[in-house]
Design a protein around this motif. Structure first.
Motif, mmCIF file in Angstrom:
data_model
loop_
_atom_site.group_PDB
_atom_site.id
_atom_site.type_symbol
_atom_site.label_atom_id
_atom_site.label_comp_id
_atom_site.label_asym_id
_atom_site.label_seq_id
_atom_site.Cartn_x
_atom_site.Cartn_y
_atom_site.Cartn_z
ATOM 1 N N VAL A 508 14.734 16.673 -17.739
ATOM 2 C CA VAL A 508 14.131 15.336 -17.662
ATOM 3 C C VAL A 508 14.472 14.699 -16.320
ATOM 4 N N GLN A 509 15.726 14.874 -15.897
ATOM 5 C CA GLN A 509 16.161 14.305 -14.627
ATOM 6 C C GLN A 509 15.395 14.928 -13.460
ATOM 7 N N ASP A 510 15.139 16.235 -13.525
ATOM 8 C CA ASP A 510 14.378 16.900 -12.466
ATOM 9 C C ASP A 510 12.990 16.278 -12.334
ATOM 10 N N LEU A 511 12.318 16.100 -13.473
ATOM 11 C CA LEU A 511 10.986 15.493 -13.449
ATOM 12 C C LEU A 511 11.057 14.057 -12.954
ATOM 13 N N ALA A 512 12.029 13.313 -13.481
ATOM 14 C CA ALA A 512 12.157 11.905 -13.106
ATOM 15 C C ALA A 512 12.431 11.754 -11.614
ATOM 16 N N GLU A 513 13.298 12.588 -11.068
ATOM 17 C CA GLU A 513 13.612 12.496 -9.643
ATOM 18 C C GLU A 513 12.387 12.794 -8.795
ATOM 19 N N GLY A 514 11.609 13.794 -9.210
ATOM 20 C CA GLY A 514 10.388 14.106 -8.475
ATOM 21 C C GLY A 514 9.389 12.958 -8.516
ATOM 22 N N LEU A 515 9.206 12.383 -9.705
ATOM 23 C CA LEU A 515 8.295 11.234 -9.826
ATOM 24 C C LEU A 515 8.820 10.043 -9.030
ATOM 25 N N GLU A 516 10.126 9.871 -9.053
ATOM 26 C CA GLU A 516 10.713 8.738 -8.328
ATOM 27 C C GLU A 516 10.472 8.868 -6.826
ATOM 28 N N ARG A 517 10.654 10.082 -6.300
ATOM 29 C CA ARG A 517 10.386 10.278 -4.864
ATOM 30 C C ARG A 517 8.926 9.990 -4.550
ATOM 31 N N LEU A 518 8.063 10.369 -5.458
ATOM 32 C CA LEU A 518 6.636 10.128 -5.281
ATOM 33 C C LEU A 518 6.335 8.631 -5.250
ATOM 34 N N PHE A 519 6.921 7.898 -6.197
ATOM 35 C CA PHE A 519 6.717 6.443 -6.233
ATOM 36 C C PHE A 519 7.325 5.765 -5.010
ATOM 37 N N GLN A 520 8.461 6.287 -4.547
ATOM 38 C CA GLN A 520 9.072 5.705 -3.349
ATOM 39 C C GLN A 520 8.174 5.909 -2.135
ATOM 40 N N ASP A 521 7.614 7.129 -2.003
ATOM 41 C CA ASP A 521 6.709 7.383 -0.871
ATOM 42 C C ASP A 521 5.479 6.479 -0.951
ATOM 43 N N TYR A 522 4.957 6.306 -2.163
ATOM 44 C CA TYR A 522 3.793 5.438 -2.316
ATOM 45 C C TYR A 522 4.165 3.988 -2.014
ATOM 46 N N THR A 523 5.350 3.597 -2.432
ATOM 47 C CA THR A 523 5.814 2.227 -2.173
ATOM 48 C C THR A 523 5.926 1.973 -0.672
ATOM 49 N N ILE A 524 6.448 2.960 0.065
ATOM 50 C CA ILE A 524 6.547 2.831 1.519
ATOM 51 C C ILE A 524 5.154 2.661 2.116
ATOM 52 N N PHE A 525 4.192 3.437 1.575
ATOM 53 C CA PHE A 525 2.819 3.328 2.057
ATOM 54 C C PHE A 525 2.257 1.926 1.782
ATOM 55 N N VAL A 526 2.480 1.423 0.581
ATOM 56 C CA VAL A 526 1.950 0.094 0.225
ATOM 57 C C VAL A 526 2.579 -0.992 1.081
ATOM 58 N N SER A 527 3.860 -0.857 1.352
ATOM 59 C CA SER A 527 4.570 -1.919 2.081
ATOM 60 C C SER A 527 4.452 -1.784 3.588
ATOM 61 N N SER A 528 3.710 -0.765 4.046
ATOM 62 C CA SER A 528 3.516 -0.598 5.491
ATOM 63 C C SER A 528 2.410 -1.536 5.958
ATOM 64 N N CYS A 529 2.761 -2.796 6.078
ATOM 65 C CA CYS A 529 1.772 -3.820 6.429
ATOM 66 C C CYS A 529 2.278 -4.720 7.554
ATOM 67 N N GLY A 530 3.165 -4.185 8.382
ATOM 68 C CA GLY A 530 3.687 -4.992 9.482
ATOM 69 C C GLY A 530 4.871 -5.837 9.063
ATOM 70 N N SER A 531 5.242 -6.767 9.923
ATOM 71 C CA SER A 531 6.377 -7.656 9.633
ATOM 72 C C SER A 531 5.947 -9.102 9.785
ATOM 73 N N LYS A 532 6.703 -9.953 9.159
ATOM 74 C CA LYS A 532 6.359 -11.391 9.218
ATOM 75 C C LYS A 532 6.525 -11.945 10.625
ATOM 76 N N GLN A 533 7.444 -11.369 11.401
ATOM 77 C CA GLN A 533 7.705 -11.908 12.735
ATOM 78 C C GLN A 533 6.499 -11.759 13.655
ATOM 79 N N SER A 534 5.608 -10.783 13.319
ATOM 80 C CA SER A 534 4.438 -10.588 14.174
ATOM 81 C C SER A 534 3.480 -11.774 14.111
ATOM 82 N N TYR A 535 3.614 -12.596 13.073
ATOM 83 C CA TYR A 535 2.733 -13.760 12.928
ATOM 84 C C TYR A 535 3.365 -15.056 13.438
ATOM 85 N N VAL A 536 4.654 -15.036 13.694
ATOM 86 C CA VAL A 536 5.351 -16.251 14.153
ATOM 87 C C VAL A 536 5.093 -16.410 15.648
#
Length: 855
Positions: A508-536
């Motif tokens: 179960v842990q093997d599957l969960a770790e694999g899914l977790e890495r997948l969600f983390q990679d997707y999360t990085i993709f979703v949050s790749s939207c620049g930084s707030k300082q670029s608008y200041v």
């Protein structure tokens, strides 16, 4: 012997006539076929044809004994032999005249007698050689031996067998039979009778085996004749070949009810093999016989071992052939393997119960050898099957589990059968190549997990190439790539628990770790939207306020009395009481990213529940959690702690970026660029608040409920940051008087009130007040007199720089710009002074820092 009464009378009459007047004549000197031809006349037969057939038979016997198979080699140029051949040839067409005055008869008698009394070296002899040549003598003697069987029931031996054998012994001198030849022929006759009577009388086989004991003793003698050795090899090879053919496939020949026959046949086969192996090797040294006539065999145990393995391999192959297991389609292979396992188990049990108890008398671990053989046979088929398996399926698991069950049964057979062995059966067990069912299932399961994760990675790759962050519908305000990814993850988890194996915690842990890495990679993709300082916006250079600046004079001329900034910047008022929201498409797409992250969070929780609460999970046998972040023995912990934290951080980041984009980019024209430009009274915050409210309404309409609070809080922070920048870094277009303090304070209260009242309690009033403390502190500075500000600045600057009090001739150091505005920050106080429209402030800044005045 199936001799007719008429023939018997003729024979007796002939013998009487022959012996009349010759009372001292020995029986072995009588050439019986010749005497029959001399004394029996055609009148004693029913007709001439019968007489002719009978006469030809007598000639055939003479031809076989004197010409074809003489005991003493015959010279081709022998005159008597040539004459005899001529007479025999003549008899083929018509009967020969056997009268006393017949020349043919005299020639016949002369030739037969001369040929019968020959000796190898020409010396006189008292032995007549007319029926002692091999193989004629053996055929005649075997025919005699067959007379011991009851003609009414050929499986029975006559009660008078001993008397009959004694009578037959009298023919030995005539036929050239010796005791060893008799023993060998008798063993063969008993064996042959057993075979010809459908093998229904095991006593015949036992009797044949008993005679082989005598044969074995005879075979050890050193003075054996070449003919005997040749016959011994022929007879034993025939008996051994017939027996071994059945023993090598005893599952085919000995079915239920006839298994006991093995107990009679096996000793005979082993005895024949032993005699052939130990004794017939002498043939190698005899002229006329080649080495191929011999056979060297193993010990009895090895032979039985060979029989067991051979028969079981054949029986196993037959199961496959009958089930067409070799020709099944791929989708039917699993079912075929399951059926094969069942039939293999049945075969093993039949072997243990039916055959092994008998074979154990000659092989101590007969059942163990059988189990090992079947184990290896099924293992070969299983290996071939697994060679075509590319991924784990329920069918494959079923085959492997059935193979594991079969293996346990077979191993148990070996263990039980080897209990009394010296090595405890270790040598046999070493032959068993383990199926490694658990390892193979684990390996295939890991491959299955990798394949499912690979699908997720493909989904992620597609998202990176094609995701536009446009929602499918109002009811699904999130990215479709997230829907696809979570669907794949849910299917993986559901299918994972459908696999019919013991699911351990580490799997179960093997599957969960694999899914977790997948969600983390997707999360990085979703949050790749620049930084707030670029608008200041970048901070303008510090200048001192100048009442008579050219910009101020031009501005006052351009804005006649009564026209405020509210009317000068149409973005804020061109819609009257219904202003249009200024939220850009880019900002709205950031909201979709935020919804997507919260969508992931909710499904992550659902997946975690599926993994944690499944009743299929069993404790792991491997201690793999020792150095990992989590052992799921703690039921309150989550399989996706890291991913959960990553998504929370991503939510924070995307909310910040969206808020800063909304305030500093989308609302820039009515906020940072317009608020308090040149004059506080005519550039108040009300137009910006109207637009802000519209933007917040749109934001809450787009965002899901769970995303709204954080997003609203970040918009509040961005608004307060923008408000501070207007007050402290608004550039040369902003000039503040101490008297503006009340209006600014009032405007900020209005801004606070927007966040307190917008939405249904999205931000608690206490949270708004805490976030507003910094702004309120700066506004409070703006309400202080210039002298107080200068004094506070000097004190704070000295304290921060560590120089203590400023002495005569010393200058205050320029405080660094940290961007962290606060009423006790020297740079913050300095900026209040820079924007103070006051002569004292102007002179202080000029004297202390030589700041340039505004143009």
């Amino acid at each position: 012997m199936r001799v007719t009464e008429q023939s018997d009378n003729r024979l007796r009459k002939t013998l009487m006539r022959t012996l009349v007047g010759q009372m001292g004549r020995r029986a072995e000197t009588i050439i019986l076929p010749l005497e029959l031809l001399r004394h029996l006349k055609p009148s004693e037969f029913n007709d001439s044809h019968e007489y002719h057939l009978w006469q030809k038979r007598q000639f055939k016997i003479l031809e076989a004994g004197l010409l074809l198979h003489p005991s003493i080699a015959l010279d081709k140029s022998n005159t008597f032999a040539m004459r005899l051949r001529d007479i025999i040839r003549t008899s083929e067409t018509k009967p020969i005249d056997t009268g006393k005055n017949s020349d043919t008869m005299r020639t016949l008698c002369n030739s037969v007698v001369s040929l019968s009394w020959r000796t190898p070296n020409g010396t006189p002899t008292d032995v007549c050689h007319w029926a002692d040549g091999f193989p004629l003598n053996v055929h005649l003697y075997v025919s005699l031996l067959h007379s011991i069987f009851d003609i009414r029931d050929e499986t029975l031996v006559l009660d008078e067998v001993d008397e009959l054998l004694e009578l037959m012994k009298k023919t030995w001198s005539t036929l050239g039979i010796t005791r060893p030849l008799h023993n060998l022929c008798f063993a063969w006759v008993l064996f042959q009778q057993y075979v010809s009577t459908a093998m229904i009388e095991p006593d015949l086989l036992c009797a044949a085996h008993a005679m082989l004991t005598e044969v074995a003793n005879d075979a050890k003698k050193v003075d054996r004749e070449a003919v005997y050795v040749k016959m011994l090899s022929s007879v034993l090879s025939s008996m051994h070949g017939w027996a071994e053919k059945r023993l090598l496939r005893y599952h085919d020949y000995f079915l239920r009810g006839t298994v006991g026959q093995i107990e009679s046949l096996l000793p005979l086969a082993l005895s024949a093999a032993r005699i052939l192996g130990e004794d017939v090797t002498i043939v190698d040294g005899l002229g006329g016989y080649e080495k191929k006539d011999t056979m060297v065999v193993d010990s009895s145990g090895d032979r039985v071992d060979h029989y067991i393995r051979s028969s079981l391999k054949n029986a196993f192959a037959k199961i496959i052939e009958n089930g067409n297991a070799k020709e099944v389609k791929e989708e039917e292979a699993s079912e075929a393997l399951l059926q094969l396992a069942k039939e293999t188990e049945d075969l093993a049990l039949k072997e243990r119960e039916g055959y092994s108890p008998i074979l154990k008398k000659w092989h101590s671990t007969a059942a163990g050898v059988a189990a090992v053989t079947l184990h290896n046979c099924y293992g070969a088929v299983l290996k071939q099957y697994l060679g075509g398996v590319s991924t784990l399926t329920n069918e494959t698991v079923g085959v492997l589990q059935r193979a594991g069950k079969l293996e346990k049964i077979l191993v148990q057979m070996v263990v039980e059968d080897s209990a009394d062995c010296e090595d405890g059966g270790k040598s046999i067990v070493r032959e068993m190549v383990p199926y490694e069912v658990d390892y193979i299932i684990l390996k295939l399961l890991k491959k299955w997990i990798d394949e499912r994760l690979a699908k997720g990675k493909e989904c992620l790759s597609r998202a990176k190439e094609s995701e536009t962050w446009n929602p499918k519908s109002k009811s699904e305000p999130y990215a479709q790539s997230a829907v696809e990814l979570t669907k794949l993850a849910k299917e993986a988890v559901d299918d994972f628990f459908e696999i019919p194996i013991g699911i351990t915690e580490d799997l179960v842990q093997d599957l969960a770790e694999g899914l977790e890495r997948l969600f983390q990679d997707y999360t990085i993709f979703v949050s790749s939207c620049g930084s707030k300082q670029s608008y200041v916006p970048s901070l303008p250079p510090l200048t001192r306020c100048n009442r008579d600046s050219k910009f101020l004079k031009l501005w006052k001329k351009a804005t006649p009395c009564g026209v405020g900034l509210e009317e000068s910047f149409p973005n804020g008022t061109n819609e009257g009481n219904h202003p249009r929201p200024s939220t850009s498409r880019g900002t709205q797409r950031l909201y979709i990213r935020l919804n997507t992250l919260h969508y992931l969070l909710s499904h992550l929780h659902s997946l975690d529940k599926s993994l944690s609460l499944s009743h299929r999970i069993i404790p792991s046998t491997r201690n793999r959690f020792t150095n990992t972040r989590k052992s799921h023995s703690n039921s309150s912990s989550s399989y996706f702690e890291v991913a959960h934290s990553s998504i929370q951080a991503a939510c924070q980041h995307v909310s910040e970026v969206a808020a800063y984009r909304l305030i500093f980019l989308d609302s820039n024209s009515v906020f940072y660029e317009s608020l308090y430009v040149m004059d506080v009274a005519n550039a108040r915050i009300r137009p910006a608040l109207r637009i802000l409210k519209q933007n917040l309404t749109l934001m809450t309409a787009i965002l899901t409920d769970k995303a709204q609070a954080l997003a609203m809080r970040e918009v509040m922070k961005a608004s307060f940051e923008a408000y501070l920048m207007v007050l402290l870094a608004g550039g040369s277009s902003r000039i503040f008087c101490r008297s503006d303090h009340e209006m600014i304070e009032e405007d900020f209260d209005s801004l606070k009130r927007v966040f307190c009242t917008c939405g249904e309690g999205l931000i608690a009033e206490g949270v708004v007040d805490r976030e507003a403390e910094t702004v309120e502190g700066v506004i409070a500075l703006m309400g202080q007199c210039t002298e107080q500000l200068m004094e506070d600045f000097s004190i704070v600057t000295c304290e921060k720089s560590g120089i203590g009090l400023v002495g005569t001739g010393q200058k205050l150091p320029m405080p660094p710009t940290t961007g962290r505005w606060h009423r006790s920050d020297p740079n913050t106080i300095l900026r209040v002074l820079c924007h103070r429209n006051d002569r004292s402030a102007n002179q202080f800044l000029k004297r202390t820092f030589q700041l340039a005045k505004r143009r």
